[in-house]
Design a protein around this motif. Structure first.
Motif, PDB file in Angstrom:
ATOM      1  N   SER A   1      -6.774  93.029 -48.069  1.00 43.93           N
ATOM      2  CA  SER A   1      -6.244  91.721 -48.464  1.00 43.93           C
ATOM      3  C   SER A   1      -6.746  91.257 -49.829  1.00 43.93           C
ATOM      4  O   SER A   1      -6.280  90.246 -50.330  1.00 43.93           O
ATOM      5  CB  SER A   1      -6.595  90.669 -47.403  1.00 43.93           C
ATOM      6  OG  SER A   1      -7.994  90.422 -47.392  1.00 43.93           O
ATOM      7  N   VAL A   2      -7.694  91.985 -50.419  1.00 41.37           N
ATOM      8  CA  VAL A   2      -8.188  91.626 -51.748  1.00 41.37           C
ATOM      9  C   VAL A   2      -7.863  92.754 -52.715  1.00 41.37           C
ATOM     10  O   VAL A   2      -7.604  93.886 -52.307  1.00 41.37           O
ATOM     11  CB  VAL A   2      -9.711  91.327 -51.741  1.00 41.37           C
ATOM     12  CG1 VAL A   2     -10.042  90.155 -50.839  1.00 41.37           C
ATOM     13  CG2 VAL A   2     -10.521  92.538 -51.347  1.00 41.37           C
ATOM     14  N   ASP A   3      -7.885  92.431 -53.995  1.00 41.14           N
ATOM     15  CA  ASP A   3      -7.628  93.423 -55.033  1.00 41.14           C
ATOM     16  C   ASP A   3      -8.611  94.593 -54.889  1.00 41.14           C
ATOM     17  O   ASP A   3      -9.751  94.417 -54.453  1.00 41.14           O
ATOM     18  CB  ASP A   3      -7.779  92.752 -56.404  1.00 41.14           C
ATOM     19  CG  ASP A   3      -7.436  93.692 -57.534  1.00 41.14           C
ATOM     20  OD1 ASP A   3      -8.371  94.267 -58.120  1.00 41.14           O
ATOM     21  OD2 ASP A   3      -6.237  93.844 -57.811  1.00 41.14           O
TER      22      ASP A   3
ATOM     23  N   TRP B   1     -12.071  94.112 -56.331  1.00 38.57           N
ATOM     24  CA  TRP B   1     -12.929  93.244 -55.516  1.00 38.57           C
ATOM     25  C   TRP B   1     -13.374  93.973 -54.251  1.00 38.57           C
ATOM     26  O   TRP B   1     -14.510  93.814 -53.810  1.00 38.57           O
ATOM     27  CB  TRP B   1     -12.216  91.940 -55.169  1.00 38.57           C
ATOM     28  CG  TRP B   1     -12.301  90.944 -56.268  1.00 38.57           C
ATOM     29  CD1 TRP B   1     -11.308  90.563 -57.116  1.00 38.57           C
ATOM     30  CD2 TRP B   1     -13.460  90.189 -56.659  1.00 38.57           C
ATOM     31  NE1 TRP B   1     -11.782  89.622 -57.999  1.00 38.57           N
ATOM     32  CE2 TRP B   1     -13.094  89.378 -57.741  1.00 38.57           C
ATOM     33  CE3 TRP B   1     -14.768  90.123 -56.201  1.00 38.57           C
ATOM     34  CZ2 TRP B   1     -13.987  88.513 -58.369  1.00 38.57           C
ATOM     35  CZ3 TRP B   1     -15.669  89.269 -56.826  1.00 38.57           C
ATOM     36  CH2 TRP B   1     -15.272  88.476 -57.906  1.00 38.57           C
TER      37      TRP B   1
ATOM     38  N   MET C   1     -13.020  84.961 -50.738  1.00 35.28           N
ATOM     39  CA  MET C   1     -12.489  86.315 -50.865  1.00 35.28           C
ATOM     40  C   MET C   1     -13.306  87.294 -50.022  1.00 35.28           C
ATOM     41  O   MET C   1     -12.747  88.215 -49.414  1.00 35.28           O
ATOM     42  CB  MET C   1     -12.472  86.752 -52.334  1.00 35.28           C
ATOM     43  CG  MET C   1     -11.396  86.041 -53.119  1.00 35.28           C
ATOM     44  SD  MET C   1     -11.210  86.450 -54.883  1.00 35.28           S
ATOM     45  CE  MET C   1     -12.282  87.760 -55.208  1.00 35.28           C
ATOM     46  N   TYR C   2     -14.624  87.092 -49.953  1.00 32.91           N
ATOM     47  CA  TYR C   2     -15.468  87.965 -49.136  1.00 32.91           C
ATOM     48  C   TYR C   2     -15.120  87.801 -47.657  1.00 32.91           C
ATOM     49  O   TYR C   2     -15.059  88.779 -46.916  1.00 32.91           O
ATOM     50  CB  TYR C   2     -16.945  87.652 -49.391  1.00 32.91           C
ATOM     51  CG  TYR C   2     -17.883  88.543 -48.613  1.00 32.91           C
ATOM     52  CD1 TYR C   2     -17.899  89.918 -48.837  1.00 32.91           C
ATOM     53  CD2 TYR C   2     -18.748  88.016 -47.666  1.00 32.91           C
ATOM     54  CE1 TYR C   2     -18.762  90.748 -48.131  1.00 32.91           C
ATOM     55  CE2 TYR C   2     -19.607  88.836 -46.954  1.00 32.91           C
ATOM     56  CZ  TYR C   2     -19.614  90.201 -47.194  1.00 32.91           C
ATOM     57  OH  TYR C   2     -20.463  91.027 -46.491  1.00 32.91           O
TER      58      TYR C   2
ATOM     59  N   ARG D   1     -12.193  86.995 -46.474  1.00 34.62           N
ATOM     60  CA  ARG D   1     -10.926  87.705 -46.299  1.00 34.62           C
ATOM     61  C   ARG D   1     -11.145  89.217 -46.281  1.00 34.62           C
ATOM     62  O   ARG D   1     -10.542  89.933 -45.485  1.00 34.62           O
ATOM     63  CB  ARG D   1      -9.941  87.333 -47.399  1.00 34.62           C
ATOM     64  CG  ARG D   1      -9.372  85.944 -47.230  1.00 34.62           C
ATOM     65  CD  ARG D   1      -8.369  85.523 -48.280  1.00 34.62           C
ATOM     66  NE  ARG D   1      -7.749  86.597 -49.037  1.00 34.62           N
ATOM     67  CZ  ARG D   1      -7.419  86.525 -50.305  1.00 34.62           C
ATOM     68  NH1 ARG D   1      -7.641  85.416 -50.994  1.00 34.62           N
ATOM     69  NH2 ARG D   1      -6.856  87.537 -50.920  1.00 34.62           N
ATOM     70  N   TYR D   2     -12.028  89.699 -47.174  1.00 35.41           N
ATOM     71  CA  TYR D   2     -12.327  91.127 -47.245  1.00 35.41           C
ATOM     72  C   TYR D   2     -12.905  91.628 -45.923  1.00 35.41           C
ATOM     73  O   TYR D   2     -12.543  92.691 -45.438  1.00 35.41           O
ATOM     74  CB  TYR D   2     -13.305  91.404 -48.387  1.00 35.41           C
ATOM     75  CG  TYR D   2     -13.913  92.782 -48.347  1.00 35.41           C
ATOM     76  CD1 TYR D   2     -13.205  93.888 -48.808  1.00 35.41           C
ATOM     77  CD2 TYR D   2     -15.196  92.981 -47.853  1.00 35.41           C
ATOM     78  CE1 TYR D   2     -13.755  95.164 -48.764  1.00 35.41           C
ATOM     79  CE2 TYR D   2     -15.757  94.248 -47.801  1.00 35.41           C
ATOM     80  CZ  TYR D   2     -15.033  95.328 -48.255  1.00 35.41           C
ATOM     81  OH  TYR D   2     -15.569  96.589 -48.214  1.00 35.41           O
TER      82      TYR D   2
END
Length: 68
Positions: free
Chosen positions: A28-30, A33, A18-19, A21-22
């Protein structure tokens, strides 16, 4: 290698993904997050690259009317 294995246990791979992607696209993340990742720095990771300031372009101006 990040600090995630100590902090997040068996879900460290998910946090790392997720990091990643961030960093490519913060949207792209909630939102929660994204807020977390704003201050998150994995151990041994290079500091984030500074983002250039947006440049402003001036709108073209109309020519002055001819004085007759």
């Amino acid at each position: 290698m990040s600090d995630a294995p100590k902090t997040f246990g068996p879900n460290a791979w998910l946090v790392d993904e997720m990091y990643r992607r961030y960093r490519e696209d913060p949207a792209s993340v909630d939102e929660a997050w994204a807020e977390f990742f704003e201050g998150y720095r994995p151990r041994g990771a290079a500091p984030p690259e500074p983002q250039p300031a947006p440049t402003r372009t001036q709108a073209p101006t109309a020519p002055a009317p001819d004085a007759a």
